[in-house]
Design an enzyme around this catalytic site. Structure first.
Site, PDB file in Angstrom:
ATOM      1  N   ARG A 265       0.831  -1.206   0.000  1.00 38.98           N
ATOM      2  CA  ARG A 265       0.000   0.000   0.000  1.00 38.98           C
ATOM      3  C   ARG A 265       0.856   1.244   0.000  1.00 38.98           C
ATOM      4  NH1 ARG A 265      -5.113  -1.832   3.808  1.00 38.98           N
ATOM      5  NH2 ARG A 265      -5.444  -3.762   2.658  1.00 38.98           N
ATOM      6  N   ARG A 280       1.328   1.082  10.280  1.00 35.85           N
ATOM      7  CA  ARG A 280       1.012   1.591   8.941  1.00 35.85           C
ATOM      8  C   ARG A 280       2.270   1.549   8.097  1.00 35.85           C
ATOM      9  NH1 ARG A 280      -3.513   3.901   7.460  1.00 35.85           N
ATOM     10  NH2 ARG A 280      -4.129   4.044   9.632  1.00 35.85           N
ATOM     11  N   GLU A 352      -7.319  -1.308  14.396  1.00 35.68           N
ATOM     12  CA  GLU A 352      -8.028  -2.152  13.428  1.00 35.68           C
ATOM     13  C   GLU A 352      -7.127  -3.292  12.981  1.00 35.68           C
ATOM     14  OE1 GLU A 352      -9.068  -0.138   9.751  1.00 35.68           O
ATOM     15  OE2 GLU A 352      -9.064  -2.081   8.742  1.00 35.68           O
ATOM     16  N   SER A 355     -11.118  -6.039   8.800  1.00 35.27           N
ATOM     17  CA  SER A 355     -12.228  -5.261   8.287  1.00 35.27           C
ATOM     18  C   SER A 355     -13.060  -6.230   7.467  1.00 35.27           C
ATOM     19  CB  SER A 355     -11.653  -4.141   7.409  1.00 35.27           C
ATOM     20  OG  SER A 355     -12.631  -3.180   7.156  1.00 35.27           O
ATOM     21  N   ARG A 393      -0.023  -6.487  12.033  1.00 37.48           N
ATOM     22  CA  ARG A 393      -0.658  -5.847  13.192  1.00 37.48           C
ATOM     23  C   ARG A 393      -0.879  -6.853  14.324  1.00 37.48           C
ATOM     24  NH1 ARG A 393      -4.847  -1.181  10.904  1.00 37.48           N
ATOM     25  NH2 ARG A 393      -3.193   0.052   9.924  1.00 37.48           N
TER      26      ARG A 393
END
Length: 419
Positions: A265, A280, A352, A355, A393
């Site tokens: 990403r 991130r 998070e 999702s 994560r």
RNA sequence: GGAGAGAUGUCAGAGUGGUCGAAUGUGCACGCUUGGAAAGCGUGUGUCCCGCAAGGGACCGGGGGUUCGAAUCCCCCUCUCUCCGCCA
């Protein structure tokens, strides 16, 4: 893509507009689009009429030539040539409009489920449920990035040297930990009926359009211009596109899929956000869950999919909460999304880690994934996906939740939970 | 990377300018037949768009062109296969 039938009625158009507003999107472009859309429709109608004329006359020419009536045939040829020129002109006009119309059509977001709360951003998300309790420590727990450097678990400097900011290198035990939890997650999902796949990490544009990354979100992933391929931002893309342009049999549904892949990403809009640690980053691994469902069953599957992701955290005894995303926070392709947020005691916040979304027929329409229903008619199925879960994560969460007073990690404890 | 061959419906495979959305076989569905099954016989069997319908339009890997008319001729691209080269 939305059902184009919505564009045919006032109710449908009102529904799209209200949905755009609910999502905090601009409706100006949509009004402009509608004009062009109707203009194009009109031209297409005209085109078809001319084509019908041409087909009829051309057939006639064939007959005349065979009968040896050369003169009459030539006269008719001249007439049809004119029609042909008209057709060519209209086609040019249609092509001009078509690119624009298609782009908007592909950019319109999915209609939100009625249960989605209205709201601007994540502060309006709704707490659905919580599991477990915040862990207690007899010392002040550290955030994972401090643990990481204290015992040389993660080498941030060399990651930056190799590839730039937001890249990192796992050393020894952390490299092993991520490998082990991926193995654990895949096995867990396989036991529950998910079919494991190993898929390409580079995909073509058709695939990116199919799941909704293109055309609107081109800034969010890496594209290799030279080969017209993109690095997958999530395994959702290859897994869902596995069945692109296919018509499945109703008895094949549901299809449950899982894959562990790296995800790439650009994090273009996230400058300055989560700059420390591995929350991130530009590259991370993730185990993904995808379901291709009968349209009537998708909301059931949505709940089950979310529970499946939760199961990973429960087995690892990690406290988490499930949030129903509000309208402003729900991604464009999704009709309804649950986020699972794991608690990070060192950072003292929820992050998070999964999702889970129900896309209804939005992706299926784009990717043309259909099934033959009991009447023998082809219909779009529903697609769903969720992380099960983000491995990077999860590593961070495990580091913070299983840290010891000396700043090391209780690997023994973790491995005892995942066998 | 070089040379060649190819891409048509579930699959196989015909079709080199009109009567072709497409022969034939196969698969599939239904029916007949049968104690049941196989075989056999019959019927049906691609997708999308416009339209209440009648009907019309598009699609033979993708895009463009020639022509009154293209699955068929021409150009570009993609993919597959074979041979050579290279290589984890």
């Amino acid at each position: 893509m939305l059902n184009p039938k919505l564009l045919k009625s006032e109710d449908g158009i009102r529904c799209i507009k209200e949905n755009l507003k609910k999502r905090q999107w601009d409706t100006k472009d949509f009004d402009f689009f509608l004009e062009e859309y109707y203009k194009e429709k009109e031209l297409k109608q005209e085109l078809e009429n001319l084509q019908a004329q041409r087909n009829q006359n051309s057939k006639q020419i064939g007959i005349l030539v065979r009968e040896g009536k050369q003169k009459e045939a030539d006269e008719l040829k001249a007439k049809v040539k004119e029609i042909g020129e008209k057709i060519a002109n209209i086609k040019i006009k249609i092509n001009e409009l078509d690119d624009k119309v298609k782009e908007v059509l592909l950019s319109l977001p999915n209609i939100l489920d009625s249960s989605v709360p209205e709201g601007e951003d994540e502060s309006n998300n709704l707490l659905v449920r919580e599991w477990g309790n915040k862990p207690t420590f007899d010392f002040d727990p550290l955030p994972h990035y401090e643990i990481a450097t204290k015992h040389n678990y993660i080498d941030f400097e060399r990651g930056v040297k190799l590839s730039g900011s937001r890249f990192y290198v796992y050393n020894e035990e952390i490299a092993k930990l991520e490998r082990e939890i991926i193995r654990f997650m895949l096995n867990l999902h396989r036991e529950d009926g998910y079919l494991e796949r190993m898929v390409p990490f580079l995909v073509n544009d058709e695939s990116m359009i199919g799941t909704g990354q293109l055309p609107k979100f081109a800034e969010e992933f890496y594209r290799i211009e030279k080969d017209a391929l993109s690095l997958i931002p999530t395994a959702e893309v290859p897994l869902t596109n596995l069945y692109r342009d296919e018509i499945l049999s109703e008895k094949d549904l549901p299809i449950l899929l899982t894959a562990a892949t790296p995800c790439f990403r650009r994090e273009a809009g996230a400058a300055g956000k989560d700059t420390r640690g591995i929350i991130r980053v530009h590259q991370f691994q993730k185990v993904e869950l995808v379901i291709l469902s009968h349209p009537e069953k998708s909301s059931e599957h949505h709940e089950a999919l979310t529970k499946q992701a939760e199961k990973v955290l429960q087995k690892l005894n990690l406290h988490y909460r499930v949030m129903l995303l509000c309208s402003g926070d729900t991604s464009a392709a999704s009709a309804k999304t649950y986020d699972i947020e794991v608690y990070m005691p060192g950072s003292k916040r929820y992050v998070e880690i999964s999702s889970c979304s129900n896309f209804l027929d939005y992706q299926a329409r784009r990717a043309k994934i259909r099934y033959k229903n009991s009447d023998g008619k082809n219909d779009y199925l529903h697609t769903l996906n969720g992380s099960g879960v983000a491995a990077g994560r999860l590593v961070a969460a495990l580091m913070e939740n299983y840290q010891k007073k000396d700043g090391t990690i209780d690997f023994e404890k973790i491995y005892s939970l995942i066998r």
